[in-house]
Design an enzyme around this catalytic site. Sequence first.
Site, PDB file in Angstrom:
ATOM      1  N   GLU A   1      -5.314  -4.231   3.974  1.00 33.31           N
ATOM      2  CA  GLU A   1      -5.639  -3.957   2.666  1.00 33.31           C
ATOM      3  C   GLU A   1      -6.741  -4.699   2.715  1.00 33.31           C
ATOM      4  O   GLU A   1      -7.459  -5.391   2.998  1.00 33.31           O
ATOM      5  CB  GLU A   1      -4.913  -4.230   1.795  1.00 33.31           C
ATOM      6  CG  GLU A   1      -5.337  -4.567  -0.021  1.00 33.31           C
ATOM      7  CD  GLU A   1      -4.002  -5.584  -0.358  1.00 33.31           C
ATOM      8  OE1 GLU A   1      -3.083  -6.045  -0.294  1.00 33.31           O
ATOM      9  OE2 GLU A   1      -4.646  -4.870  -2.309  1.00 33.31           O
TER      10      GLU A   1
ATOM     11  N   GLY B   1      -3.865 -15.138   2.066  1.00 35.64           N
ATOM     12  CA  GLY B   1      -3.332 -15.972   2.270  1.00 35.64           C
ATOM     13  C   GLY B   1      -2.185 -15.173   3.362  1.00 35.64           C
ATOM     14  O   GLY B   1      -1.618 -16.111   3.967  1.00 35.64           O
TER      15      GLY B   1
ATOM     16  N   MET C   1      -0.032 -10.651   3.233  1.00 33.43           N
ATOM     17  CA  MET C   1      -0.563 -10.004   3.664  1.00 33.43           C
ATOM     18  C   MET C   1       0.827  -8.963   2.801  1.00 33.43           C
ATOM     19  O   MET C   1       1.596  -9.522   4.003  1.00 33.43           O
ATOM     20  CB  MET C   1      -1.189  -8.980   3.867  1.00 33.43           C
ATOM     21  CG  MET C   1      -1.515  -7.534   3.410  1.00 33.43           C
ATOM     22  SD  MET C   1      -1.798  -7.247   2.266  1.00 33.43           S
ATOM     23  CE  MET C   1      -1.532  -5.443   2.184  1.00 33.43           C
TER      24      MET C   1
ATOM     25  N   ASN D   1       2.215  -5.858   3.550  1.00 28.32           N
ATOM     26  CA  ASN D   1       2.973  -5.091   4.190  1.00 28.32           C
ATOM     27  C   ASN D   1       4.527  -4.359   4.404  1.00 28.32           C
ATOM     28  O   ASN D   1       4.893  -5.443   4.225  1.00 28.32           O
ATOM     29  CB  ASN D   1       2.584  -4.887   5.743  1.00 28.32           C
ATOM     30  CG  ASN D   1       1.259  -5.251   5.411  1.00 28.32           C
ATOM     31  OD1 ASN D   1      -0.061  -5.286   5.443  1.00 28.32           O
ATOM     32  ND2 ASN D   1       0.818  -6.762   6.004  1.00 28.32           N
TER      33      ASN D   1
ATOM     34  N   HIS E   1       5.404 -14.569  -3.872  1.00 29.96           N
ATOM     35  CA  HIS E   1       4.651 -13.638  -4.044  1.00 29.96           C
ATOM     36  C   HIS E   1       4.482 -12.382  -3.678  1.00 29.96           C
ATOM     37  O   HIS E   1       4.377 -11.023  -3.715  1.00 29.96           O
ATOM     38  CB  HIS E   1       3.181 -13.970  -4.113  1.00 29.96           C
ATOM     39  CG  HIS E   1       1.948 -13.653  -4.740  1.00 29.96           C
ATOM     40  ND1 HIS E   1       1.048 -13.470  -5.636  1.00 29.96           N
ATOM     41  CD2 HIS E   1       0.874 -12.258  -3.478  1.00 29.96           C
ATOM     42  CE1 HIS E   1       0.386 -12.570  -5.947  1.00 29.96           C
ATOM     43  NE2 HIS E   1      -0.234 -12.354  -4.708  1.00 29.96           N
ATOM     44  N   GLU E   2       3.868 -12.520  -2.140  1.00 31.09           N
ATOM     45  CA  GLU E   2       4.317 -11.919  -1.019  1.00 31.09           C
ATOM     46  C   GLU E   2       5.484 -10.727  -1.431  1.00 31.09           C
ATOM     47  O   GLU E   2       6.061  -9.472  -1.012  1.00 31.09           O
ATOM     48  CB  GLU E   2       3.662 -11.560   0.321  1.00 31.09           C
ATOM     49  CG  GLU E   2       2.775 -12.440   0.838  1.00 31.09           C
ATOM     50  CD  GLU E   2       1.683 -12.382   0.017  1.00 31.09           C
ATOM     51  OE1 GLU E   2       1.161 -10.636  -0.379  1.00 31.09           O
ATOM     52  OE2 GLU E   2       0.401 -12.765  -0.788  1.00 31.09           O
TER      53      GLU E   2
ATOM     54  N   HIS F   1       5.745  -8.794  -3.976  1.00 33.74           N
ATOM     55  CA  HIS F   1       4.743  -6.667  -4.359  1.00 33.74           C
ATOM     56  C   HIS F   1       5.648  -5.667  -3.857  1.00 33.74           C
ATOM     57  O   HIS F   1       5.625  -4.473  -3.972  1.00 33.74           O
ATOM     58  CB  HIS F   1       3.648  -7.521  -3.494  1.00 33.74           C
ATOM     59  CG  HIS F   1       2.410  -7.952  -3.856  1.00 33.74           C
ATOM     60  ND1 HIS F   1       1.736  -7.481  -4.492  1.00 33.74           N
ATOM     61  CD2 HIS F   1       1.298  -8.764  -3.318  1.00 33.74           C
ATOM     62  CE1 HIS F   1       0.656  -8.139  -4.684  1.00 33.74           C
ATOM     63  NE2 HIS F   1       0.202  -8.963  -3.994  1.00 33.74           N
TER      64      HIS F   1
ATOM     65  N   GLU G   1      -1.985  -7.646  -8.538  1.00 27.82           N
ATOM     66  CA  GLU G   1      -2.064  -8.984  -8.841  1.00 27.82           C
ATOM     67  C   GLU G   1      -1.424  -9.810 -10.009  1.00 27.82           C
ATOM     68  O   GLU G   1      -0.947 -10.008  -9.527  1.00 27.82           O
ATOM     69  CB  GLU G   1      -3.156  -8.651  -7.198  1.00 27.82           C
ATOM     70  CG  GLU G   1      -3.754  -8.617  -6.564  1.00 27.82           C
ATOM     71  CD  GLU G   1      -2.440  -8.885  -5.947  1.00 27.82           C
ATOM     72  OE1 GLU G   1      -2.194  -9.613  -5.495  1.00 27.82           O
ATOM     73  OE2 GLU G   1      -2.722  -8.476  -4.569  1.00 27.82           O
TER      74      GLU G   1
HETATM   75 ZN   LIG Z   1      -1.088 -10.007  -4.296  1.00 26.86          ZN
END
Ligand SMILES: [Zn+2]
Length: 850
Positions: free
Chosen positions: A122, A254, A256, A258, A290-291, A294, A313
């Site tokens: 990203e 911070g 990602m 994936n 957070h990740e 996602h 986001e």
């Molecule tokens: Zn994010």
Amino acid sequence: MKDMAGPTIYLSDYAPPAYLVDEVHLTFRLAPEATRVLSRVRFRPNPEATDKTFFLHGEQLTLISAAIDGQPVTPEVSDTGLTCAVPDAPFTWEAEVEIAPARNFALEGLYMSNGMYCTQCEAEGFRKITYYPDRPDVMATFTVRIEGEEPVKLSNGNPGASDEGFAEWHDPWPKPAYLFALVAGDLVNHPDRFTTASGKDVELNIWVRPGDESKCAFGMEALKKSMTWDEEVYGREYDLDIFNIVAVDDFNMGAMENKGLNIFNSSCVLASPETSTDGNFERIEAIIAHEYFHNWTGNRITCRDWFQLCLKEGLTVYRDSQFTADMRSAPVKRISDVITLRARQFREDNGPLAHNVRPESFQEINNFYTATVYEKGAEVIGMLKELVGDEAYDKALDLYFTRHDGQACTIEDWLTVFEETTGRDLSQFKRWYSQAGTPRLKVREAWEDGTYTLHFSQMTPPTPGQPEKLPQVLPIAVGLLGPNGDEVQETTLLEMTEAEQSFTFPGLAAKPVPSILRGFSAPVILERETTNAERAFLLAHDTDPFNKWEAGRMLAKDGLIRMITDGAAPDAAYLGALQATLADDSLDPAFRALVLALPSEEDLAQTLFDAGVTPDPEAIHTARERLLEAMAAELEPLLTRLYHDHQVPGAYSPDAGPSAARALANGALALLSRRDGGALAAQQYAGADNMTQQLAALTCLLIAGKGTSEVQAFYDQWQADRLVIDKWFALQIAYAAPAKAAAVTEALTQHPDFTMKNPNRFRATLGALAGNPAGFHANDGAGYRLLADWLIQLDPLNPQTTARMCSAFETWKRYDADRQDLIRAELERIAAQPGLSRDTSEMVGRILAA
Ligand SMILES: [Zn+2]
């Protein structure tokens, strides 16, 4: 390396992809200097496309061979990709390319960190791995084969066949290329398992370098809590057989998200009581959540194009804030979020880098991973929820997940589910996505015959490219207090839609004291004439914790501003109100620690600038120091009691309760160190058995002008731990006397442990200088020069981190003419570098255009 500004890309130019992809097969033959990537991609023409050109993105690739349906072809290759004649029917594209991960210091695409292969795709890193339509609206299933000596070889999805020299992975969920990931190296895992609500058994792993195994347990617990929370609160279950997290030392961001293989900056996942502070623990918990979140808001439903970045986001930041509020204290989380929002997003929104939550153009998308897209994006979701109510929010989210699963979406798709479930017209609300700048909300009040009236007016100042603004929808939460401090009107939501609007509260026995914008219900700057007596009253009586804190902060700020501009003495009324609040043991210690913290120097500079005063960073620093000295002198007995009452016995726990106690005790210690020359801090340092206590004590010693031997001892103790050594670098610069800050930083850049190739170390050093405002803005310009020197050196290696750190200069127009001249000269020096990256060139250009 690309040079100079690239072309500008516009949201309005969006066109659907010419070809869609059904399946991707990738084979990696790993070698540091010459990795071969073989791709086999099943394409079909997109019936919705008007332009039928077959174009595949590709940068810094050596094309070895290409074929269509098994027949060799010779595509036309440029710096940015390739084109080729293709059949007007489904076909199979095959290509072999060579790349050199060991020479990739930009940390984008496939690169190496401590001998380990890893990826960051990203936003547009996949095009540095192979030729592909590298855009988020092209979603496909991926099958990956990794060939190499490395004992651990990971990719997205579920594991397939593997043996010593290879491993295969298959991801059944269609995804855009930016969610592709590969990791290979000598790694060890911290394993666990999770059973989803519907009974699916999932294997969990955190993969780290050997030696870091003991720092994984907390992250694993945070992951399991996140999985449970997303099931309970949003009804979202995990959808693969395995979930892997990998810690990487060299990482620009911070972490990602994936698919099935989250890659983390090691600072955002590794945690142990000895090496991590309470703040680190809380941050790690939030980033893991957070990740993980996602997986649904970002992966299952992704963005149509990068202008929609806030779709994933803003929503995911909002979700992780909700999670932290549920795990810890909701009021403390809200106050902390607003402190960050004001420090980072308001600063951005009121300067040359101001942009919409959904930008309309960019040269380099990496420059738009900003506080505005993330934090203001989350505030917009919070306002929407306030306006429609909790139940309607849940319904809209259910529809969003059902309708758009597997799709690449837009903000319009998102707002439509709210319009359909609530019947509301959100066209005016949508301005939050298309209008930059922080609205100013002015309030006047009237009192007549038992009726209280609030008159509001809103105005948003011009921002680059947007001279005129329209009124926005503002949810304003208001409560009213009677003269004795009792609440006479509980929190009610006023919905402001006009430029000017009034709201009345009839039937009151006496003129009330208003508590406006409770919970910081809209990201605006509230302007209201009030008295310090009223602020002290709200600090004592407001039932809304945010506004209670805000009243104390305004009181502190008002006194500080008078100290800075008129040389006034520290405000006795403030000290009295502060004392009463701190002494109130019915209040959460974490809340009291926030009340005890003064507004930052940066916050004061922005406030002065907003009021038409040119801020003098040195005068701000001096006044703030004077007030801290006065607080220490005035409150000494109370601080001593708070320090001793909030010592936490027994084994360290990062939970909210003990963290809160330590926050208050260490806040008290920082002031007490100004009285006792650091004696108590030295004692705490010597006896500390966890990083929170050790680092707090060391900070206090530096504040007291002591700590030389402790700084050395700290280094000797931790020199093998890179994350703790980052703290060691940052601390010395953050607490350096302003006149010495640049020299201290420069000396540390000569330290054998300094390397600009590691973004964490670079930020801990040069970023810490930018975070010491009086030092960075010292009037000899040494801070500006040093930062510019290093940005110039870093840019050819790592454009992304360089560009991001240029924002240290974004406030330059606030300052006096001499400082502006010094900063302009440095910005122009950076801009004049031959071969400057597109990232940095765009950032410097925007800042200079102010
Ligand atoms: Zn994010």
